[in-house]
Structure formats: structure tokens, C-alpha cells
Scaffold this motif. Structure first.
Motif, mmCIF file in Angstrom:
data_model
loop_
_atom_site.group_PDB
_atom_site.id
_atom_site.type_symbol
_atom_site.label_atom_id
_atom_site.label_comp_id
_atom_site.label_asym_id
_atom_site.label_seq_id
_atom_site.Cartn_x
_atom_site.Cartn_y
_atom_site.Cartn_z
ATOM 1 N N ASP A 111 1.921 10.162 -1.735
ATOM 2 C CA ASP A 111 3.273 9.724 -1.363
ATOM 3 C C ASP A 111 4.006 9.358 -2.649
ATOM 4 N N HIS B 294 -9.396 1.081 0.423
ATOM 5 C CA HIS B 294 -9.123 0.258 1.600
ATOM 6 C C HIS B 294 -10.027 0.686 2.747
ATOM 7 N N GLN C 236 0.840 -1.188 0.000
ATOM 8 C CA GLN C 236 0.000 0.000 0.000
ATOM 9 C C GLN C 236 0.878 1.241 0.000
ATOM 10 N N ALA C 237 0.509 2.193 -0.839
ATOM 11 C CA ALA C 237 1.146 3.508 -0.836
ATOM 12 C C ALA C 237 0.031 4.537 -0.775
ATOM 13 N N ASP C 238 0.133 5.464 0.129
ATOM 14 C CA ASP C 238 -0.883 6.499 0.257
ATOM 15 C C ASP C 238 -0.847 7.437 -0.944
ATOM 16 N N LEU C 239 -2.032 7.856 -1.401
ATOM 17 C CA LEU C 239 -2.084 8.856 -2.466
ATOM 18 C C LEU C 239 -1.334 10.088 -1.985
ATOM 19 N N TYR D 211 -10.628 -0.098 7.036
ATOM 20 C CA TYR D 211 -9.980 -0.714 8.186
ATOM 21 C C TYR D 211 -10.858 -0.554 9.412
ATOM 22 N N SER E 208 -6.259 0.637 -8.757
ATOM 23 C CA SER E 208 -7.061 1.620 -8.039
ATOM 24 C C SER E 208 -8.019 0.868 -7.122
#
Length: 57
Positions: free
Chosen positions: A31, A50, A26-29, A52, A47
């Protein structure tokens, strides 16, 4: 950066040894550094959304 590449290589070898066929990262938008790094390692971006559940309510 050397530690990151070493970890990537070791984990990739370990996964193949144990029959793992896919690994999700996972990479945060926003980053951009992480996104470009993962792209440079031959990944295929998707795309997704997620969700949690916090475990400490």
C-alpha cells in the motif's frame, strides 16, 4: 485528503492533551500510498510481524 489531514491534526492534539506519547499505525505492504503518507507526517517506520485472532470462529 483534507479530511485525512484534519483528522490527523485533531487526533494528534487530543492525544497530547491526554498524555499519550505514542500511536501505532498499520499500513499493509504494497500500500505505497499509505506508506508514503505516513512517512510524510514525520513517522518512523518499523519492520514488524502482526498476528491476529479472528473473533468469529
Amino acid at each position: 485528503m483534507v479530511r485525512g489531514l484534519t483528522a490527523y491534526t485533531l487526533h494528534q492534539y487530543y492525544c497530547k492533551q491526554n498524555g499519550v506519547e505514542e500511536v501505532f499505525l498499520q499500513a499493509d505492504l504494497g500500500d505505497d500510498y499509505a506508506i508514503e503518507f505516513y512517512r510524510s507526517t514525520g513517522t518512523t517506520p518499523e519492520s514488524v510481524v502482526h498476528f491476529y485472532y479472528p473473533l468469529h470462529m
